[in-house]
Scaffold this motif. Structure first.
Motif, PDB file in Angstrom:
ATOM      1  N   ASP A 161       0.331  -0.991   0.166  1.00 45.44           N
ATOM      2  CA  ASP A 161       0.408  -0.123   0.234  1.00 45.44           C
ATOM      3  C   ASP A 161       0.923   1.323  -0.032  1.00 45.44           C
ATOM      4  O   ASP A 161       0.367   2.534  -0.121  1.00 45.44           O
ATOM      5  CB  ASP A 161      -0.750  -0.081   1.067  1.00 45.44           C
ATOM      6  CG  ASP A 161      -0.384  -0.413   2.210  1.00 45.44           C
ATOM      7  OD1 ASP A 161       0.755  -1.090   2.554  1.00 45.44           O
ATOM      8  OD2 ASP A 161      -0.765   0.222   3.210  1.00 45.44           O
ATOM      9  N   ASP A 162       2.035   1.437  -0.040  1.00 47.59           N
ATOM     10  CA  ASP A 162       3.171   2.151   0.294  1.00 47.59           C
ATOM     11  C   ASP A 162       3.071   3.159  -1.255  1.00 47.59           C
ATOM     12  O   ASP A 162       3.485   4.258  -0.909  1.00 47.59           O
ATOM     13  CB  ASP A 162       4.592   2.084   0.351  1.00 47.59           C
ATOM     14  CG  ASP A 162       4.653   2.122   2.383  1.00 47.59           C
ATOM     15  OD1 ASP A 162       3.951   2.295   3.001  1.00 47.59           O
ATOM     16  OD2 ASP A 162       5.422   1.784   2.712  1.00 47.59           O
ATOM     17  N   TRP A 163       3.001   2.309  -2.701  1.00 50.50           N
ATOM     18  CA  TRP A 163       3.461   2.538  -3.800  1.00 50.50           C
ATOM     19  C   TRP A 163       2.306   4.072  -3.876  1.00 50.50           C
ATOM     20  O   TRP A 163       2.363   5.291  -4.805  1.00 50.50           O
ATOM     21  CB  TRP A 163       2.982   1.548  -4.867  1.00 50.50           C
ATOM     22  CG  TRP A 163       4.578   0.584  -4.572  1.00 50.50           C
ATOM     23  CD1 TRP A 163       4.116  -0.492  -4.005  1.00 50.50           C
ATOM     24  CD2 TRP A 163       5.574   1.260  -4.944  1.00 50.50           C
ATOM     25  NE1 TRP A 163       5.404  -0.542  -4.655  1.00 50.50           N
ATOM     26  CE2 TRP A 163       6.069  -0.069  -4.400  1.00 50.50           C
ATOM     27  CE3 TRP A 163       6.113   2.243  -6.001  1.00 50.50           C
ATOM     28  CZ2 TRP A 163       7.715  -0.104  -4.613  1.00 50.50           C
ATOM     29  CZ3 TRP A 163       7.612   2.034  -5.391  1.00 50.50           C
ATOM     30  CH2 TRP A 163       8.072   0.765  -5.230  1.00 50.50           C
ATOM     31  N   ASP A 164       1.007   3.677  -3.547  1.00 52.24           N
ATOM     32  CA  ASP A 164      -0.155   5.074  -3.833  1.00 52.24           C
ATOM     33  C   ASP A 164      -0.638   6.014  -2.715  1.00 52.24           C
ATOM     34  O   ASP A 164      -1.237   6.891  -2.602  1.00 52.24           O
ATOM     35  CB  ASP A 164      -1.480   4.213  -4.234  1.00 52.24           C
ATOM     36  CG  ASP A 164      -1.799   3.333  -5.177  1.00 52.24           C
ATOM     37  OD1 ASP A 164      -1.497   3.937  -6.039  1.00 52.24           O
ATOM     38  OD2 ASP A 164      -1.930   2.181  -5.042  1.00 52.24           O
ATOM     39  N   ARG A 165       1.017   5.666  -1.935  1.00 46.01           N
ATOM     40  CA  ARG A 165       0.537   6.894  -0.519  1.00 46.01           C
ATOM     41  C   ARG A 165       1.688   8.278  -1.015  1.00 46.01           C
ATOM     42  O   ARG A 165       2.070   8.382  -2.348  1.00 46.01           O
ATOM     43  CB  ARG A 165       1.653   6.678   0.206  1.00 46.01           C
ATOM     44  CG  ARG A 165       0.618   5.046   1.269  1.00 46.01           C
ATOM     45  CD  ARG A 165      -0.455   6.020   1.983  1.00 46.01           C
ATOM     46  NE  ARG A 165      -1.629   4.582   2.226  1.00 46.01           N
ATOM     47  CZ  ARG A 165      -0.922   3.744   3.894  1.00 46.01           C
ATOM     48  NH1 ARG A 165      -0.063   4.258   4.195  1.00 46.01           N
ATOM     49  NH2 ARG A 165      -1.311   2.748   4.191  1.00 46.01           N
ATOM     50  N   PRO A 166       1.483   9.948  -0.841  1.00 44.20           N
ATOM     51  CA  PRO A 166       1.940  10.535  -0.852  1.00 44.20           C
ATOM     52  C   PRO A 166       3.288  10.326  -0.304  1.00 44.20           C
ATOM     53  O   PRO A 166       3.507   9.777   0.470  1.00 44.20           O
ATOM     54  CB  PRO A 166       1.018  12.041  -0.298  1.00 44.20           C
ATOM     55  CG  PRO A 166       0.679  11.232   0.750  1.00 44.20           C
ATOM     56  CD  PRO A 166       0.397   9.858   0.713  1.00 44.20           C
ATOM     57  N   GLY A 167       3.995  11.104  -1.336  1.00 39.21           N
ATOM     58  CA  GLY A 167       5.305  11.042  -1.214  1.00 39.21           C
ATOM     59  C   GLY A 167       6.637  12.721  -1.367  1.00 39.21           C
ATOM     60  O   GLY A 167       5.428  13.154  -1.764  1.00 39.21           O
ATOM     61  N   GLU A 168       7.340  12.695  -1.497  1.00 38.32           N
ATOM     62  CA  GLU A 168       8.973  13.868  -1.132  1.00 38.32           C
ATOM     63  C   GLU A 168       9.405  13.427  -2.044  1.00 38.32           C
ATOM     64  O   GLU A 168      10.183  12.687  -2.412  1.00 38.32           O
ATOM     65  CB  GLU A 168       8.934  14.508  -0.004  1.00 38.32           C
ATOM     66  CG  GLU A 168       7.655  14.841   0.588  1.00 38.32           C
ATOM     67  CD  GLU A 168       8.119  15.158   2.302  1.00 38.32           C
ATOM     68  OE1 GLU A 168      10.124  15.257   2.499  1.00 38.32           O
ATOM     69  OE2 GLU A 168       7.938  15.583   2.996  1.00 38.32           O
ATOM     70  N   ALA A 169       9.717  13.710  -2.853  1.00 41.52           N
ATOM     71  CA  ALA A 169      10.665  14.408  -4.606  1.00 41.52           C
ATOM     72  C   ALA A 169      11.855  13.817  -3.911  1.00 41.52           C
ATOM     73  O   ALA A 169      12.540  14.699  -2.922  1.00 41.52           O
ATOM     74  CB  ALA A 169      10.643  15.219  -5.733  1.00 41.52           C
ATOM     75  N   VAL A 170      12.452  13.409  -4.558  1.00 40.39           N
ATOM     76  CA  VAL A 170      13.599  12.785  -4.405  1.00 40.39           C
ATOM     77  C   VAL A 170      15.513  13.086  -5.322  1.00 40.39           C
ATOM     78  O   VAL A 170      15.388  12.021  -6.638  1.00 40.39           O
ATOM     79  CB  VAL A 170      14.336  11.126  -3.800  1.00 40.39           C
ATOM     80  CG1 VAL A 170      15.926  10.968  -3.839  1.00 40.39           C
ATOM     81  CG2 VAL A 170      13.859  11.170  -2.419  1.00 40.39           C
ATOM     82  N   ALA A 171      16.091  13.912  -5.464  1.00 43.44           N
ATOM     83  CA  ALA A 171      16.907  14.066  -6.704  1.00 43.44           C
ATOM     84  C   ALA A 171      17.926  13.176  -6.619  1.00 43.44           C
ATOM     85  O   ALA A 171      18.308  12.794  -5.561  1.00 43.44           O
ATOM     86  CB  ALA A 171      17.119  15.654  -6.367  1.00 43.44           C
TER      87      ALA A 171
END
Length: 517
Positions: A161-171
């Protein structure tokens, strides 16, 4: 909202990891929702094959490859070739599905109870992120660790279920690699090398990984040094038809000492010198031989039984030594090359000689035929860099799927998968992947109808009979055709030449079952 999946896909794209090697399971499916058109999913029919395909691809591209496995069961299937990848120092980012976080307290079906412990000790780093938002960061870190020498696999467990959760950009960050080594130590070694009377180089797979082929040639020629390949080196490291090439050191304590006894200085670069396969007593080196070891793996340097050690990139260290000046006059080492007659009877020696004569100039050998390796080393020389791959750890089931990964990484070049019949059966499913991708792979199965390497070891241990080595009844021509790979059988020298010419001319994969006594 930007999801963890979208952020991860962007990260993978920026890292050049747009090819996914996998066998899909239920807990991995959300990772591939709206799968991007510029990504390629390479399907393997068993996770051991998947892992080895990615290993071959990573080594041939020199960039970490992405592997996607299914929770505990899939990781378990892949464990044998995960061990091989660790020994090969292949940079891999291995992801595995995990059940949804909300049901983990109830030990759900197909969950991983201790996911980060299962793949150890054959990964450099393992993580199941504490939060869904941390998944891209974990994958970015896994990539950087995998690509830090000594290279190797890293592992990230991701709840479904992690894939559809919100995240923060990683450069993606620039990440310089390559340790040139301690200059003072290299200069001291250079002085000892110039003063030596009979120096020898023992080259391991790190020379291939670190692009040290040309520097090794320059150094050997400048110093008139004998050149050996380290025991069980899984890559080719020096032109095997060169006048200074002295052959392959066996994984035997006494034989290593005997082969190196004429030399007063040995420099082992890019891999272990003292790698043994059977127990023995006595010294690890000749009594009057000095040893220096150069490698990027501090663990290997720590367990080496003797010698001075320099932690360094093999290619950089060889280039430094090559530029350090020529020695005083010393004799040219005697060449080991002989004009032995080419075999004419059907044997593994004849097979190797005919492959050498008929192979395309750009051919790459991926080998797993242990009992035929001495014949290969004598009759099938590797003449150009990055043209040979095998398993460093000795586990079977690597070479056939690895040939798929190498072929994907090196489009337009002929790949020859050279297999024993016992070895081939460990990951025979890789024929399907080769067929689906229409790859130019010539699969050559040395069919002697038994585990000949074990028969050999049975003689070593004084056994009159070795149980469990009979492989009679296998029909590789039928097996190949059943996977969509055109196949032939060769039982005579004439049939062998015709089959090799046919196979090397085909655009897609082929299989030759070679009947050898």
């Amino acid at each position: 909202m930007t999801t963890v999946r979208e952020i991860t896909i962007g990260l993978l794209r920026s890292l050049g990891m747009t090819r996914v090697f996998g066998n899909p399971g239920s807990t991995e499916l959300p990772m591939f929702r709206d799968f991007p058109q510029d990504f390629d999913y390479v399907l393997g029919l068993q996770e051991a094959s998947v892992l080895a395909m990615a290993d071959g691809y990573a080594q041939a591209t020199r960039n970490a490859a992405l592997v996607n496995l299914h929770s505990s069961a899939g990781v378990g299937h892949a464990a044998g070739n995960l061990f091989t990848a660790f020994k090969n120092q292949a940079p891999l980012v291995v992801t595995a599905g995990q059940q949804a976080r909300s049901i983990l307290p109830f030990e759900p079906f197909l969950h991983a109870e201790r996911p980060t412990e299962f793949p150890r000790p054959f990964v450099k780093w393992a993580c199941e992120p504490a939060r869904a938002a941390d998944v891209p960061l974990a994958i970015a870190r896994a990539y950087r660790i995998a690509m830090t020498p000594p290279f190797g696999p890293c592992f990230v467990s991701v709840p479904v279920d992690d894939w559809d959760r919100p995240g923060e950009a990683v450069a993606a960050r620039a990440f310089a690699m390559g340790n040139p080594g301690d200059r003072a130590a290299l200069d001291q070694l250079a002085r000892e090398l110039r003063a030596a009377k009979r120096p020898a180089l023992v080259l391991g797979a790190g020379v291939a990984r670190d692009r040290g082929w040309d520097a090794a040639i320059v150094l050997a020629e400048a110093q008139l040094a004998s050149v050996f390949v380290a025991p069980f080196a899984p890559r080719n490291v020096f032109p095997e038809d060169h006048a200074l090439f002295q052959g392959f050191l066996p994984a035997s304590r006494g034989e290593i000492v005997a082969r190196l006894a004429p030399h007063d200085l040995v420099i082992a670069v890019g891999g272990p010198l003292n790698l043994y396969h059977t127990e023995a007593e006595g010294p690890h080196l000749p009594p009057d031989t000095a040893l220096w070891i150069i490698d990027d793996n501090p663990a290997m340097l720590s367990w080496a039984p003797g010698g001075n050690a320099i932690l360094a990139d093999s290619g950089m260290a060889l280039a430094h030594l090559a530029a350090a000046g020529a020695p005083a006059a010393r004799p040219v080492p005697a060449s080991r090359r002989s004009a032995a007659p080419v075999p004419v009877e059907m044997s593994d020696a004849l097979v190797m000689a005919r492959i050498a004569a008929l192979r395309p100039a750009d051919a790459i050998i991926v080998e797993e035929a242990p009992s035929s390796r001495p014949a290969m080393q004598k009759w099938l020389p590797m003449l150009r860099p990055d043209s040979f791959y095998t398993t460093a750890g000795g586990g079977l089931g690597y070479a056939l799927p690895a040939s798929v990964g190498v072929a994907l990484a090196r489009p337009g070049e002929r790949v020859i998968a050279l297999l024993g019949d016992g070895s081939a059966m460990y990951s025979i499913q890789a024929l399907f992947s080769a067929s689906k991708a229409a790859l130019p792979i010539s699969v050559i199965v040395m069919a002697n109808r038994r585990y000949e390497a074990l028969e050999h070891f049975g003689r070593h241990f004084g056994l009159d009979r070795v149980e469990g080595t009979d492989l009679s009844g296998l029909d590789f021509r039928a097996i190949g055709e059943g996977h969509g790979v055109p196949s032939r059988r060769a039982a005579t020298p004439e049939e062998l030449d015709a089959a090799l010419a046919w196979s090397f001319a085909e655009a897609g994969p082929t299989l030759i079952e070679v009947i050898v006594p």
